[in-house]
Design a protein around this motif. Structure first.
Motif: not given
Length: 99
Positions: A52-56, A93-98
């Motif tokens: 659930h990291a993206a939502d948090v 967030v999606d960019w950071v997590l990539s």
């Protein structure tokens, strides 16, 4: 027939430069080294596998929040560049997590 699951690495996404600039992300973060806040690589490493990291993280971008990395909290959008939509927060967030 035998099926084998293969883990695929995260695919780096195109940097959302306009959002990064508008939200002043680089005032505290860098891509690959800690500054006033953790690097985007460190954030990705810590949260990439959390379900659930993206939502948090998107919520934290939209509202600000307490410090999880040292003493510097995430400032609210009003102190960074203005309101941030849920869609824009998830884009960041999606960019950071990539990373």
């Amino acid at each position: 027939m035998i099926l084998v699951a293969v883990a695929t690495p995260a695919i780096a996404q195109t940097e959302p430069t306009e959002l990064i600039n508008r939200q002043h992300c680089m005032f505290c973060h860098t891509v690959d080294a800690p500054f006033l806040a953790p690097s985007f690589h460190q954030i990705a490493e810590r949260y990439r596998k959390e379900p659930h990291a993206a939502d948090v993280l998107a919520r934290k971008l939209r509202l600000g929040g307490r410090a999880h990395w040292g003493d510097t909290p995430m400032p609210p959008p009003s102190e960074r560049g203005g309101p941030l939509s849920a869609r824009d927060a998830h884009t960041l967030v999606d960019w950071v997590l990539s990373q």
